[in-house]
Design a protein around this motif. Structure first.
Motif, mmCIF file in Angstrom:
data_model
loop_
_atom_site.group_PDB
_atom_site.id
_atom_site.type_symbol
_atom_site.label_atom_id
_atom_site.label_comp_id
_atom_site.label_asym_id
_atom_site.label_seq_id
_atom_site.Cartn_x
_atom_site.Cartn_y
_atom_site.Cartn_z
ATOM 1 N N TYR A 199 1.809 6.073 15.199
ATOM 2 C CA TYR A 199 0.709 6.989 15.340
ATOM 3 C C TYR A 199 -0.606 6.584 16.290
ATOM 4 O O TYR A 199 -1.143 7.285 17.202
ATOM 5 C CB TYR A 199 0.190 7.616 14.089
ATOM 6 C CG TYR A 199 -0.927 8.580 14.077
ATOM 7 C CD1 TYR A 199 -0.666 9.973 14.445
ATOM 8 C CD2 TYR A 199 -2.282 8.246 13.972
ATOM 9 C CE1 TYR A 199 -1.531 10.818 14.439
ATOM 10 C CE2 TYR A 199 -3.174 9.134 14.348
ATOM 11 C CZ TYR A 199 -3.078 10.403 14.224
ATOM 12 O OH TYR A 199 -4.057 11.298 14.397
ATOM 13 N N ASN A 200 -0.794 5.287 16.073
ATOM 14 C CA ASN A 200 -2.018 4.638 16.774
ATOM 15 C C ASN A 200 -1.573 3.947 17.943
ATOM 16 O O ASN A 200 -1.852 4.522 18.807
ATOM 17 C CB ASN A 200 -2.701 3.564 15.586
ATOM 18 C CG ASN A 200 -3.376 4.278 14.394
ATOM 19 O OD1 ASN A 200 -3.908 5.432 14.388
ATOM 20 N ND2 ASN A 200 -2.978 3.655 13.103
ATOM 21 N N CYS A 228 4.870 6.948 11.978
ATOM 22 C CA CYS A 228 4.370 5.771 11.182
ATOM 23 C C CYS A 228 2.960 5.659 11.308
ATOM 24 O O CYS A 228 2.464 5.991 12.580
ATOM 25 C CB CYS A 228 5.220 4.776 10.850
ATOM 26 S SG CYS A 228 5.263 3.561 12.335
ATOM 27 N N ALA A 229 2.499 4.619 10.542
ATOM 28 C CA ALA A 229 0.961 4.272 11.042
ATOM 29 C C ALA A 229 0.975 3.729 12.354
ATOM 30 O O ALA A 229 0.102 3.840 13.319
ATOM 31 C CB ALA A 229 0.540 3.348 9.721
ATOM 32 N N GLY A 230 1.791 2.690 12.607
ATOM 33 C CA GLY A 230 1.819 2.115 13.837
ATOM 34 C C GLY A 230 2.188 2.988 15.219
ATOM 35 O O GLY A 230 1.441 2.850 16.049
ATOM 36 N N LYS A 260 0.886 -1.238 0.064
ATOM 37 C CA LYS A 260 0.000 -0.079 -0.125
ATOM 38 C C LYS A 260 0.788 1.323 0.078
ATOM 39 O O LYS A 260 0.366 2.404 -0.388
ATOM 40 C CB LYS A 260 -0.880 -0.107 1.140
ATOM 41 C CG LYS A 260 -0.283 0.074 2.648
ATOM 42 C CD LYS A 260 -1.308 -0.049 3.720
ATOM 43 C CE LYS A 260 -0.724 0.039 4.976
ATOM 44 N NZ LYS A 260 -1.686 -0.236 6.169
ATOM 45 N N PHE A 261 2.184 1.048 0.442
ATOM 46 C CA PHE A 261 2.934 2.225 0.313
ATOM 47 C C PHE A 261 3.896 2.130 -0.895
ATOM 48 O O PHE A 261 4.558 3.442 -1.086
ATOM 49 C CB PHE A 261 4.061 2.225 1.557
ATOM 50 C CG PHE A 261 3.283 1.948 2.953
ATOM 51 C CD1 PHE A 261 3.034 3.045 3.596
ATOM 52 C CD2 PHE A 261 3.396 0.963 3.523
ATOM 53 C CE1 PHE A 261 2.479 3.131 4.938
ATOM 54 C CE2 PHE A 261 3.069 0.795 4.968
ATOM 55 C CZ PHE A 261 2.287 1.843 5.387
ATOM 56 N N GLU A 308 -0.805 11.237 18.730
ATOM 57 C CA GLU A 308 -1.727 12.103 18.199
ATOM 58 C C GLU A 308 -1.720 13.507 18.027
ATOM 59 O O GLU A 308 -2.456 14.304 17.621
ATOM 60 C CB GLU A 308 -3.204 11.774 18.593
ATOM 61 C CG GLU A 308 -3.693 10.195 18.578
ATOM 62 C CD GLU A 308 -3.176 9.404 19.971
ATOM 63 O OE1 GLU A 308 -2.384 10.036 20.682
ATOM 64 O OE2 GLU A 308 -3.862 8.471 20.244
ATOM 65 N N ASN A 334 6.667 2.545 7.667
ATOM 66 C CA ASN A 334 5.903 1.602 8.577
ATOM 67 C C ASN A 334 7.008 1.008 9.708
ATOM 68 O O ASN A 334 6.919 0.228 10.266
ATOM 69 C CB ASN A 334 5.399 0.589 7.836
ATOM 70 C CG ASN A 334 4.190 -0.086 8.547
ATOM 71 O OD1 ASN A 334 3.397 0.655 9.199
ATOM 72 N ND2 ASN A 334 3.877 -1.479 8.658
#
Length: 260
Positions: free
Chosen positions: A197-198, A193-195, A98-99, A203, A171
């Motif tokens: 951040y969540n 990265c996505a990980g 996806k990247f 945030e 990622n």
């Protein structure tokens, strides 16, 4: 100013840079003897359930705990890859697709990530600097843009490096970014990265800065010298406290004069 203890460096950074998050010292353990010695020497906590690397670091960064993350409690497959615990798999290619523009690029992205090689990683200890758990391999700052600017400018000054060429991995922001800093003995700057951040609770738009543990005292002492000589740590407004007044330079409208 000379810092004798890491607790002093921790307190200095928190006060002068107005950090929200504690600077976290990371120690990588590749041998049983060193790991066991650390366990006996320092009070520490362990994850109850498998966690991502970002989640495990929250104990040190937000709660002030020393966390020993054994690799069998590391759930994140991305971190397991950059820590050298497993080889590339088809699932990695699917995740990174996806990247990327195609499968070939996804494979190249994975192959180009920094990785720990050689001895098998057994555990990572994550402590706030004030815990005094010895010299860290890497110090991680979760900070804002201007805090990162000051830390990295002073790192470049004490190491005589310019320009800084940070490494941002798809990622793998904190895990891959820290591995790069450790392996290359270089400061690093990464976005979330996505990980991270969540699961890593980033945030608020924070930035990741990594500094090799052996360099952190020099960085702090350069900052402290600026406070002693100029009266403040600010690079944007010399002689002022961090970060300096957020006003246009040479603005004639925003000015103050000592009252009689």
């Amino acid at each position: 100013m000379h810092f004798t203890h890491y607790a002093e460096i921790h307190e200095f950074f928190m006060r002068e840079l107005r950090l929200v998050h504690a600077p976290v010292g990371m120690r990588f353990f590749f041998d049983d003897a060193g790991l066991e010695s650390f366990r006996k020497a320092y009070e520490h906590y362990a994850p109850v359930k498998p966690l991502t690397f970002c989640q495990a670091e929250l104990g040190a960064r937000m709660e002030g705990l020393t966390i020993v993350l054994d690799m069998d409690k590391l759930w994140c497959q991305g971190a397991r890859f950059v820590f050298g615990l497993r080889d590339m798999e088809e699932a990695d290619l699917r995740l990174h697709r996806k990247f990327c523009t195609d499968d070939a690029q996804a494979r190249r992205v994975l192959e180009s990530k920094p990785r720990l090689t050689g001895k098998k990683l057994l555990a990572v200890a994550l402590s706030p600097l004030c815990a005094g758990t010895g010299q860290p391999d890497v110090v991680h700052f979760c900070c804002d843009n201007m805090q990162a600017y000051h830390i990295l400018n002073d790192w470049m000054a004490v190491r005589n490096v310019h320009p800084l060429r940070p490494v941002l991995c798809v990622n793998s922001a904190i895990c891959g970014g820290s591995v790069f800093s450790f392996v290359e003995a270089q400061a690093n700057l990464t976005l979330a990265c996505a990980g991270s951040y969540n699961s890593g609770k980033m945030e608020r738009g924070e930035i990741n800065v990594m500094v090799p543990g052996g360099h952190i005292r020099d960085v702090a002492e350069r900052m402290a010298a600026r406070v002693a000589e100029k009266g403040g740590i600010s690079l944007t407004r010399e002689g002022r406290p961090f970060p300096g007044p957020d006003i246009c330079q040479n603005c004639p409208l925003i000015a103050f004069r000592k009252a009689e």
